[in-house]
Design a protein around this motif. Structure first.
Motif, PDB file in Angstrom:
ATOM      1  N   LEU A  64       0.823  -1.207   0.000  1.00 53.07           N
ATOM      2  CA  LEU A  64       0.000   0.000   0.000  1.00 53.07           C
ATOM      3  C   LEU A  64       0.863   1.264   0.000  1.00 53.07           C
ATOM      4  CD1 LEU A  64      -2.918  -0.902   2.438  1.00 53.07           C
ATOM      5  CD2 LEU A  64      -3.027  -0.572  -0.035  1.00 53.07           C
ATOM      6  N   LYS A  65       1.965   1.238   0.774  1.00 57.27           N
ATOM      7  CA  LYS A  65       2.852   2.393   0.798  1.00 57.27           C
ATOM      8  C   LYS A  65       3.531   2.583  -0.548  1.00 57.27           C
ATOM      9  CE  LYS A  65       3.994   2.697   5.724  1.00 57.27           C
ATOM     10  NZ  LYS A  65       5.090   2.642   6.725  1.00 57.27           N
ATOM     11  N   LEU A  66       3.960   1.481  -1.149  1.00 57.14           N
ATOM     12  CA  LEU A  66       4.577   1.556  -2.472  1.00 57.14           C
ATOM     13  C   LEU A  66       3.600   2.114  -3.494  1.00 57.14           C
ATOM     14  CD1 LEU A  66       6.553  -1.819  -2.655  1.00 57.14           C
ATOM     15  CD2 LEU A  66       7.516   0.470  -2.512  1.00 57.14           C
ATOM     16  N   LEU A  67       2.356   1.642  -3.425  1.00 54.01           N
ATOM     17  CA  LEU A  67       1.326   2.138  -4.336  1.00 54.01           C
ATOM     18  C   LEU A  67       1.096   3.623  -4.125  1.00 54.01           C
ATOM     19  CD1 LEU A  67      -0.849   1.613  -6.457  1.00 54.01           C
ATOM     20  CD2 LEU A  67      -2.422   0.986  -4.599  1.00 54.01           C
ATOM     21  N   PHE A  68       1.103   4.067  -2.865  1.00 52.86           N
ATOM     22  CA  PHE A  68       0.911   5.477  -2.544  1.00 52.86           C
ATOM     23  C   PHE A  68       2.017   6.329  -3.150  1.00 52.86           C
ATOM     24  CE2 PHE A  68       1.834   9.029   0.411  1.00 52.86           C
ATOM     25  CZ  PHE A  68       0.662   9.750   0.238  1.00 52.86           C
ATOM     26  N   TYR A  69       3.281   5.916  -2.953  1.00 53.38           N
ATOM     27  CA  TYR A  69       4.409   6.662  -3.499  1.00 53.38           C
ATOM     28  C   TYR A  69       4.372   6.659  -5.030  1.00 53.38           C
ATOM     29  CZ  TYR A  69       6.357   6.439   1.214  1.00 53.38           C
ATOM     30  OH  TYR A  69       6.556   6.564   2.572  1.00 53.38           O
ATOM     31  N   TYR A  70       3.995   5.526  -5.590  1.00 50.92           N
ATOM     32  CA  TYR A  70       3.938   5.383  -7.042  1.00 50.92           C
ATOM     33  C   TYR A  70       2.893   6.338  -7.630  1.00 50.92           C
ATOM     34  CZ  TYR A  70       4.136   2.904 -11.533  1.00 50.92           C
ATOM     35  OH  TYR A  70       4.302   2.584 -12.855  1.00 50.92           O
ATOM     36  N   LEU A  71       1.728   6.392  -6.983  1.00 49.59           N
ATOM     37  CA  LEU A  71       0.659   7.273  -7.453  1.00 49.59           C
ATOM     38  C   LEU A  71       1.029   8.746  -7.304  1.00 49.59           C
ATOM     39  CD1 LEU A  71      -2.521   5.414  -6.152  1.00 49.59           C
ATOM     40  CD2 LEU A  71      -1.671   5.559  -8.501  1.00 49.59           C
ATOM     41  N   ILE A  72       1.842   9.061  -6.305  1.00 50.67           N
ATOM     42  CA  ILE A  72       2.309  10.437  -6.143  1.00 50.67           C
ATOM     43  C   ILE A  72       3.134  10.860  -7.355  1.00 50.67           C
ATOM     44  CG2 ILE A  72       3.963  11.880  -4.879  1.00 50.67           C
ATOM     45  CD1 ILE A  72       2.949  10.696  -2.306  1.00 50.67           C
ATOM     46  N   VAL A  73       4.030   9.969  -7.795  1.00 51.54           N
ATOM     47  CA  VAL A  73       4.863  10.281  -8.954  1.00 51.54           C
ATOM     48  C   VAL A  73       4.004  10.430 -10.205  1.00 51.54           C
ATOM     49  CG1 VAL A  73       6.776   9.500 -10.399  1.00 51.54           C
ATOM     50  CG2 VAL A  73       6.839   9.090  -7.940  1.00 51.54           C
ATOM     51  N   VAL A  74       3.032   9.503 -10.387  1.00 56.68           N
ATOM     52  CA  VAL A  74       2.116   9.591 -11.538  1.00 56.68           C
ATOM     53  C   VAL A  74       1.322  10.893 -11.481  1.00 56.68           C
ATOM     54  CG1 VAL A  74       0.098   8.570 -12.651  1.00 56.68           C
ATOM     55  CG2 VAL A  74       1.916   7.086 -11.802  1.00 56.68           C
ATOM     56  N   GLY A  75       0.803  11.203 -10.290  1.00 49.67           N
ATOM     57  CA  GLY A  75       0.024  12.426 -10.125  1.00 49.67           C
ATOM     58  C   GLY A  75       0.855  13.675 -10.380  1.00 49.67           C
ATOM     59  N   PHE A  76       2.112  13.642  -9.945  1.00 50.71           N
ATOM     60  CA  PHE A  76       2.991  14.787 -10.171  1.00 50.71           C
ATOM     61  C   PHE A  76       3.226  14.989 -11.663  1.00 50.71           C
ATOM     62  CE2 PHE A  76       7.339  16.489 -10.714  1.00 50.71           C
ATOM     63  CZ  PHE A  76       7.167  17.722 -10.090  1.00 50.71           C
ATOM     64  N   GLY A  77       3.409  13.868 -12.401  1.00 51.97           N
ATOM     65  CA  GLY A  77       3.583  13.959 -13.846  1.00 51.97           C
ATOM     66  C   GLY A  77       2.354  14.545 -14.527  1.00 51.97           C
ATOM     67  N   ALA A  78       1.165  14.071 -14.114  1.00 49.51           N
ATOM     68  CA  ALA A  78      -0.081  14.590 -14.683  1.00 49.51           C
ATOM     69  C   ALA A  78      -0.262  16.067 -14.349  1.00 49.51           C
ATOM     70  CB  ALA A  78      -1.262  13.780 -14.153  1.00 49.51           C
ATOM     71  N   LEU A  79       0.109  16.457 -13.117  1.00 49.72           N
ATOM     72  CA  LEU A  79      -0.015  17.855 -12.690  1.00 49.72           C
ATOM     73  C   LEU A  79       0.899  18.761 -13.515  1.00 49.72           C
ATOM     74  CD1 LEU A  79      -1.380  19.721 -10.607  1.00 49.72           C
ATOM     75  CD2 LEU A  79       0.597  19.352  -9.121  1.00 49.72           C
ATOM     76  N   LEU A  80       2.097  18.268 -13.821  1.00 46.42           N
ATOM     77  CA  LEU A  80       3.016  19.040 -14.649  1.00 46.42           C
ATOM     78  C   LEU A  80       2.410  19.337 -16.019  1.00 46.42           C
ATOM     79  CD1 LEU A  80       6.683  17.712 -14.183  1.00 46.42           C
ATOM     80  CD2 LEU A  80       5.783  19.991 -13.684  1.00 46.42           C
ATOM     81  N   PHE A  81       1.747  18.327 -16.613  1.00 48.45           N
ATOM     82  CA  PHE A  81       1.115  18.530 -17.912  1.00 48.45           C
ATOM     83  C   PHE A  81      -0.039  19.522 -17.820  1.00 48.45           C
ATOM     84  CE2 PHE A  81       3.441  14.863 -19.466  1.00 48.45           C
ATOM     85  CZ  PHE A  81       3.624  15.189 -20.808  1.00 48.45           C
ATOM     86  N   TRP A  82      -0.631  19.628 -16.665  1.00 48.16           N
ATOM     87  CA  TRP A  82      -1.748  20.551 -16.485  1.00 48.16           C
ATOM     88  C   TRP A  82      -1.257  21.980 -16.257  1.00 48.16           C
ATOM     89  CZ3 TRP A  82      -6.936  20.271 -16.995  1.00 48.16           C
ATOM     90  CH2 TRP A  82      -7.700  21.284 -16.419  1.00 48.16           C
ATOM     91  N   ILE A  83      -0.168  22.121 -15.470  1.00 48.13           N
ATOM     92  CA  ILE A  83       0.316  23.452 -15.080  1.00 48.13           C
ATOM     93  C   ILE A  83       1.358  23.997 -16.058  1.00 48.13           C
ATOM     94  CG2 ILE A  83       1.491  24.753 -13.277  1.00 48.13           C
ATOM     95  CD1 ILE A  83       0.362  22.829 -11.245  1.00 48.13           C
ATOM     96  N   ILE A  84       2.373  23.175 -16.363  1.00 44.32           N
ATOM     97  CA  ILE A  84       3.461  23.615 -17.258  1.00 44.32           C
ATOM     98  C   ILE A  84       3.609  22.576 -18.369  1.00 44.32           C
ATOM     99  CG2 ILE A  84       5.776  24.637 -17.290  1.00 44.32           C
ATOM    100  CD1 ILE A  84       5.848  24.367 -14.271  1.00 44.32           C
TER     101      ILE A  84
END
Length: 290
Positions: free
Chosen positions: A62-82
């Motif tokens: 679960l912790k690994l999945l959480f960290y993994y989703l953070i990285v995915v979410g950060f990538g998606a956020l970058l495409f949204w903001i910059i």
């Protein structure tokens, strides 16, 4: 038969199909390949993380999945903001990742990492330059910026020169590099023919699936199971299935919301980029451990 021989035969079979199927069919078949083997090769990242290093059991799934989703979410956020920065980062990271996979059996000194990056970036720019109008359209849809063709031309010229210089350097330094370099130069010729003759998506799919995704899957199965066979491959698919299915559902939702083909293409590559960032990090750590 060595896998590389199969990849060459399959690549030219793909070129043969190119003569008989329409561009629309190439687009459909290309997306099918990317959605199956392409996404599948990154769907076991959590299992790989669990098996990397001496402390592989210190983190729960679960912790690994959480960290993994953070990285995915950060990538998606970058495409949204910059979006322009996110796209540039995606190209840079993918370039290194492709080169790393292609040269994964040789040493990993810092200067050799530069060679791997240059090699992978050269492949991407080679694809872009043969389909410049389509690539410009995708970039414009993602970033609202029109990139001049000269940037791609200059980029390809610089990477070509750097590739030659580094190739000559490592030919003198590494015995095993010299023989592989001649073979990889031949592969680059094969890629050039594929990219020149095929459409953007079909050419990318042939390279991405046959020369990157499947070899990566084979390496991962060997790392996880000790050897590659159909039984171990089946086990690999079973453990990857849930993540693969979630990815497909996400892409299906994008398609239903944005059926315009140009907008969907842009969002599709943005989605691929977001899930690529953590995968590249996992494979990088895996190769370092190997």
């Amino acid at each position: 038969m060595k896998y590389s021989n199969f990849a060459i035969i399959a690549s030219f079979f793909g070129l043969w199909l190119d003569s008989y199927i329409s561009n629309k069919s190439q687009l459909i078949f290309g997306f099918i390949l990317i959605l199956t083997f392409g996404i599948l090769h990154g769907s076991n990242d959590l299992l790989l993380i669990k098996n990397i290093g001496s402390k592989k059991n210190t983190l729960s799934l679960l912790k690994l999945l959480f960290y993994y989703l953070i990285v995915v979410g950060f990538g998606a956020l970058l495409f949204w903001i910059i979006p322009w920065f996110a796209l540039l980062l995606f190209i840079v990271v993918s370039g290194y990742h492709f080169g790393e996979q292609q040269w994964e059996n040789l040493e990993k000194s810092n200067i050799f990492k530069l060679f791997e990056f240059t090699y992978g970036l050269f492949i991407l720019l080679l694809l872009f330059i043969f389909h410049i109008k389509e690539v410009q359209e995708v970039i414009r849809n993602i970033t609202s910026i029109t990139v001049s063709e000269s940037y791609f031309t200059v980029g390809l010229a610089i990477t070509t020169l750097l590739l030659i210089i580094l190739g000559i350097y490592f030919s003198q330094k590494l015995i095993e590099f010299k023989s592989k370099w001649f073979l990889e130069t031949f592969y680059l010729l094969v890629f050039t023919i594929i990219f020149k003759v095929s459409s953007l998506i079909w050419g990318f799919a042939i390279y991405f699936i046959l020369w990157h995704s499947i070899p990566s899957i084979i390496n991962q199965v060997v790392y996880l199971k000790g050897e590659f066979n159909w039984k171990n491959f089946g086990s690999y698919i079973k453990t990857a299935f849930a993540y693969w299915l979630v990815s497909l559902i996400g892409i299906a939702v994008l398609y239903l919301l944005f059926k315009d083909i140009q907008i969907f293409n842009a969002l599709f590559f943005s989605f691929l980029a977001a899930i690529t960032f953590p995968h590249v990090l996992v494979i990088y750590i895996l190769f370092q451990k190997k």
